[in-house]
Structure formats: structure tokens, C-alpha cells
Design a protein around this motif. Structure first.
Motif, PDB file in Angstrom:
ATOM      1  N   LEU A 211      30.987 -18.260  21.501  1.00 57.55           N
ATOM      2  CA  LEU A 211      30.425 -16.964  21.218  1.00 57.55           C
ATOM      3  C   LEU A 211      29.472 -16.804  22.428  1.00 57.55           C
ATOM      4  CD1 LEU A 211      29.899 -16.571  17.340  1.00 57.55           C
ATOM      5  CD2 LEU A 211      31.598 -15.563  18.840  1.00 57.55           C
ATOM      6  N   ILE A 212      28.582 -17.611  22.757  1.00 57.55           N
ATOM      7  CA  ILE A 212      27.576 -17.566  23.648  1.00 57.55           C
ATOM      8  C   ILE A 212      28.331 -17.459  25.038  1.00 57.55           C
ATOM      9  CG2 ILE A 212      26.092 -18.878  25.042  1.00 57.55           C
ATOM     10  CD1 ILE A 212      25.321 -20.527  22.383  1.00 57.55           C
ATOM     11  N   THR A 213      29.463 -17.977  25.232  1.00 60.26           N
ATOM     12  CA  THR A 213      30.199 -17.819  26.635  1.00 60.26           C
ATOM     13  C   THR A 213      30.680 -16.559  26.743  1.00 60.26           C
ATOM     14  OG1 THR A 213      30.657 -20.389  26.645  1.00 60.26           O
ATOM     15  CG2 THR A 213      31.850 -18.557  28.132  1.00 60.26           C
TER      16      THR A 213
ATOM     17  N   GLN B 250      25.454 -14.089  15.720  1.00 60.89           N
ATOM     18  CA  GLN B 250      24.867 -15.413  16.012  1.00 60.89           C
ATOM     19  C   GLN B 250      23.752 -16.023  15.189  1.00 60.89           C
ATOM     20  OE1 GLN B 250      23.859 -14.724  20.322  1.00 60.89           O
ATOM     21  NE2 GLN B 250      25.585 -16.181  21.036  1.00 60.89           N
ATOM     22  N   GLN B 251      23.327 -14.956  14.418  1.00 55.08           N
ATOM     23  CA  GLN B 251      22.341 -15.297  13.230  1.00 55.08           C
ATOM     24  C   GLN B 251      23.182 -16.298  12.193  1.00 55.08           C
ATOM     25  OE1 GLN B 251      19.238 -15.036  12.650  1.00 55.08           O
ATOM     26  NE2 GLN B 251      18.578 -13.727  14.649  1.00 55.08           N
ATOM     27  N   ARG B 252      24.571 -15.786  12.019  1.00 49.13           N
ATOM     28  CA  ARG B 252      25.333 -16.638  11.401  1.00 49.13           C
ATOM     29  C   ARG B 252      26.303 -17.516  11.899  1.00 49.13           C
ATOM     30  NH1 ARG B 252      29.753 -12.150   9.343  1.00 49.13           N
ATOM     31  NH2 ARG B 252      30.212 -14.064   8.000  1.00 49.13           N
TER      32      ARG B 252
ATOM     33  N   ALA C 268      38.795 -10.639  33.266  1.00 46.53           N
ATOM     34  CA  ALA C 268      39.967 -11.279  33.285  1.00 46.53           C
ATOM     35  C   ALA C 268      39.721 -12.658  32.504  1.00 46.53           C
ATOM     36  CB  ALA C 268      40.517 -11.576  34.546  1.00 46.53           C
ATOM     37  N   ILE C 269      38.754 -13.019  32.701  1.00 46.69           N
ATOM     38  CA  ILE C 269      38.468 -14.499  31.984  1.00 46.69           C
ATOM     39  C   ILE C 269      38.227 -14.151  30.327  1.00 46.69           C
ATOM     40  CG2 ILE C 269      36.800 -16.378  31.783  1.00 46.69           C
ATOM     41  CD1 ILE C 269      35.698 -16.242  34.631  1.00 46.69           C
TER      42      ILE C 269
ATOM     43  N   ILE D   3      40.451 -19.056  22.867  1.00 47.77           N
ATOM     44  CA  ILE D   3      39.588 -19.991  22.875  1.00 47.77           C
ATOM     45  C   ILE D   3      37.973 -19.387  22.433  1.00 47.77           C
ATOM     46  CG2 ILE D   3      38.599 -21.635  24.167  1.00 47.77           C
ATOM     47  CD1 ILE D   3      41.154 -21.908  25.514  1.00 47.77           C
ATOM     48  N   LEU D   4      37.591 -18.371  23.330  1.00 50.35           N
ATOM     49  CA  LEU D   4      36.313 -17.747  23.136  1.00 50.35           C
ATOM     50  C   LEU D   4      35.959 -17.089  21.946  1.00 50.35           C
ATOM     51  CD1 LEU D   4      36.094 -16.539  26.859  1.00 50.35           C
ATOM     52  CD2 LEU D   4      35.128 -18.781  25.799  1.00 50.35           C
ATOM     53  N   LEU D   5      36.925 -16.526  21.154  1.00 49.92           N
ATOM     54  CA  LEU D   5      36.853 -15.669  19.915  1.00 49.92           C
ATOM     55  C   LEU D   5      37.460 -16.357  18.792  1.00 49.92           C
ATOM     56  CD1 LEU D   5      35.545 -12.921  18.923  1.00 49.92           C
ATOM     57  CD2 LEU D   5      37.570 -12.003  19.353  1.00 49.92           C
ATOM     58  N   PRO D   6      36.729 -16.963  18.055  1.00 43.17           N
ATOM     59  CA  PRO D   6      37.247 -17.625  16.748  1.00 43.17           C
ATOM     60  C   PRO D   6      37.853 -16.511  15.901  1.00 43.17           C
ATOM     61  CG  PRO D   6      34.936 -18.407  17.285  1.00 43.17           C
ATOM     62  CD  PRO D   6      35.319 -17.324  18.328  1.00 43.17           C
TER      63      PRO D   6
END
Length: 387
Positions: free
Chosen positions: A263-265, A254-256, A306-307, A314-317
Motif C-alpha cells: 500500500l505504501i508503494t 493505512q491506519q488499519r 503503467a507501473i 502485487i500492489l493491491l491486496p
């Protein structure tokens, strides 16, 4: 590893500040578009310092143990139990071990050449200290519980007890200092796996005569099980190590990529997952309100796993297609297990819990490693000789 040598011009004033002499070999590391210059033998010097610092607190702790025993006029000291070798190692070892861990970690952090790396290391320091202090206490208590189980009612004279104390506390300090030297995502992941596997296996073995599998997996942590504290402590410590691993992994990421909602989610869901695992150990599956709370938190563990499993794309680029496919297959496996248990009633509760937990924890560990590989910074090292 083969070395490619290059010649570069370096100002004499810079060499004097770094303490580098004519003809000496140095290593130039490129990381985050920043260059650092170090000596290849710097790591060995750090290890020599750590050896001295693990012996020093061990000798001081041994002197305290001997003085207390002499003051109490004790000629025979039990191996385990109250006021024993075990309790002294647990108490003094926790203090000296954490002093060595903190000192080594601080020295390692100060040697980092990149200001960004130092900021990240200082940010992670409180989490590492809490996690390793708790883990050291748990491992030490568990070790002496096993030793006491094997050598019941064992006692020793003062000299023998002092020698045994020095051996145990030296091992404890040695492991804590080198844990600080080796702290990394891979190392913390290995500790997490060893903690879960070791603690659960011990609980299974000690309750094998009670036929725990005829009840459910959570029976190992109830008041009907033998030494249920080992199972519950394993889950709580594993949850804490898991949170440490998440923090250790996501802080530099998250520094980058600041303010990246994906990433926060993902980090929030994984943290809730880890907290759920710790709470399952903190709230045993006893009758009444504890049973309701335990089952509710266990369902939260499945939900928070599960989420991100289903929404990984979607959550992990930059997630690879192979890992996304693997996540979907794992989610499908969990869905099949739930169908076989809740609807068809083919699986027993114990079998369902073991399958669901094995799939969830395995996927989460692979996710951590996948994130680390995706976002780790490329580091290039070059060896040069100062001419």
C-alpha cells in the motif's frame, strides 16, 4: 429504508449525559467494533446551523464591500476587471468561504464519536483546506472570466452592484460550507472529474478557431493559445485534488494496515502521478527548455501510471480478478496506442495524447473507487426507542 426496532437496557446516568429523554428514538451505529449513539435528526440540526453560518459571513462581506465603495466615492462599479465586483468576490469570498469551510469541518470532526475517526479527520484537515481553498479561487476566477467574456464592459450603480455582490458571495459561501459537510471520497472524486472535464472543454472551445488539434493536446497550455491559463490551471488544480483524494483514501486504510509495503508503494506511485499532472500544467509546452521538461514529465506520468497498472495484482491486496483483468486490458490499449504513434505513425500526436490521457485518468479514477470499495469499513445501523 425499513426500520427494525429492538429493546435494550441503558443506564439512566448515560441517558442524562447524552441528553436523551424517555420515549425518544435514537440510532445505534456499529463501526470498527465500536458503538455510537446519535439522534436521527442530528443531521438536520447541523444543516440549520450551516445555513445561518453561510448568511452571516455573506452579510459581513457585503457590508465591507459597501463601505469600501462608499469610502472610494464610487457610484458606478464594473462587473469584471480591476477594482470590480469580480475582484471583490474573489478576495472576500476566498476569506469568508474558507472561514465557513474550516468552521464547518471542525464542527463535523468534533461530532465524530470514534476517536480513530477524529484522528483521521484531523490528519486530513490541512490537505482539505489547501485543496478547497485553491479550488474555490480557481472556480471563482474561472466563473467571472466566463461572465466577463459574455458581458463585456458591463457596469452597475452602487445599489445594484451591492446586490450582485451579495448574491455571488452567498453562493460561494454556501458551496464551501456544504462542501465541508459532504466531503468524502466519492465527493472529491466527482470534483476531480468535473474540474478536468470542465477546464479542458473550456480550453478546447476558446481555441477552436486556432485549430489546436493540428498541433498537439499540450498546445492548449502554450503561449500561442488563447487563455492558456485555464488549461494549465485545470491540470494544476486537478493534481492537487488528486493528491487530496489519495490522502483522504489512504490515511484511514493505512491506519488499519500499518507498514504495509504494498500500500505504501501504491500510494507513492499514485502521488507521483498526481504531482506529474500538476507539473505538466505548471510547465507549459513552450519552445526550448520548457518543451524538454514538459515532455519528460509527461513521460513520467505514463510511467507512474503503467507501473501500478501492470503490478496491480502485487500492489493491491484483495484486488478482484475482474479489475486486474481490466487493468491489463487498459495497459494493452496504451501499448497499442504507443505502437500506432511511435512505430507505425498512424496516430497523430494529438490523437495519441488524448487516447493515452483518457485511458490513464479513467483507470486511475476507477482504481480509486475500487480501493474505496475494498477497504471501506462496514457500518451497521440500528434504530431503537428509549423506554
Amino acid at each position: 429504508m425499513s426500520k427494525d426496532y429492538y429493546q435494550i437496557n441503558v443506564p439512566k446516568s448515560l441517558l442524562e449525559k447524552l441528553g436523551i429523554t424517555h420515549g425518544e428514538e435514537v440510532e445505534i451505529t456499529l463501526k470498527n467494533k465500536a458503538v455510537s449513539i446519535t439522534r436521527p435528526n442530528q443531521e438536520n440540526q447541523s444543516e440549520d446551523i450551516s445555513i445561518r453560518w453561510f448568511l452571516f459571513p455573506s452579510l459581513i462581506s457585503t457590508a465591507i464591500f459597501l463601505l469600501v465603495a462608499y469610502y472610494q466615492q464610487r457610484s458606478i462599479i464594473p462587473l469584471t476587471g480591476s477594482n470590480s465586483i469580480a475582484t471583490s468576490v474573489i478576495l472576500l469570498g476566498e476569506i469568508s468561504g474558507m472561514v465557513g469551510f474550516i468552521w464547518t469541518h471542525v464542527q463535523q470532526t468534533r461530532q465524530l464519536s470514534s476517536p480513530e475517526d477524529r484522528r483521521v479527520a484531523w490528519r486530513l484537515t490541512p490537505t482539505l483546506i489547501i485543496a478547497f481553498a485553491t479550488m474555490q479561487a480557481f472556480i471563482t476566477i474561472g466563473t467571472f472570466w466566463a461572465i466577463g467574456y459574455l458581458f463585456q464592459n458591463a457596469s452597475f450603480d452602487l445599489i445594484t452592484a451591492t446586490i450582485l455582490f451579495f448574491m455571488f458571495i452567498s453562493i460561494s459561501n454556501f458551496l464551501m460550507i456544504y462542501s465541508a459537510l459532504l466531503a468524502s471520497t466519492t465527493y472529491i472524486t466527482a470534483l476531480l472529474v468535473l474540474t478536468i472535464v470542465g477546464g479542458v472543454l473550456v480550453s478546447m472551445v476558446t481555441n477552436s478557431q486556432l485549430l489546436w488539434w493540428q498541433h498537439n493536446f499540450s498546445f492548449l497550455g502554450t503561449n500561442q493559445a488563447q487563455f492558456s491559463w485555464t488549461f494549465n490551471a485545470t491540470l494544476m488544480i486537478s493534481g492537487l485534488i488528486w493528491i487530496t483524494l489519495i490522502d483522504y483514501l489512504f490515511v484511514p486504510i493505512q491506519q488499519r494496515f500499518p507498514k504495509n509495503w504494498r500500500l505504501i508503494t501504491l500510494r507513492a506511485l499514485l502521488t507521483l502521478d498526481a504531482l506529474s499532472l500538476a507539473c505538466i500544467g505548471a510547465i507549459p509546452n513552450n519552445q526550448g527548455l520548457f518543451h524538454i521538461l514538459h515532455d519528460s514529465i509527461a513521460n513520467c506520468l505514463i510511467l507512474f501510471t503503467a507501473i501500478p497498472m501492470i503490478g496491480l495484482k502485487i500492489l493491491l491486496p484483495n484486488a478482484t480478478k475482474e479489475f486486474v483483468t481490466f487493468s491489463y486490458l487498459t495497459a494493452g490499449g496504451m501499448a497499442i496506442a504507443m505502437t500506432l504513434f511511435y512505430i507505425i505513425r498512424y496516430l497523430s500526436l494529438t490523437a495519441f495524447e488524448i487516447i493515452a490521457l483518457a485511458l490513464a485518468i479513467s483507470w486511475l479514477l476507477l482504481l480509486m473507487q475500487h480501493i474505496h470499495k475494498l477497504f471501506q469499513t462496514d457500518i451497521h445501523s440500528y434504530f431503537v426507542r428509549i423506554e
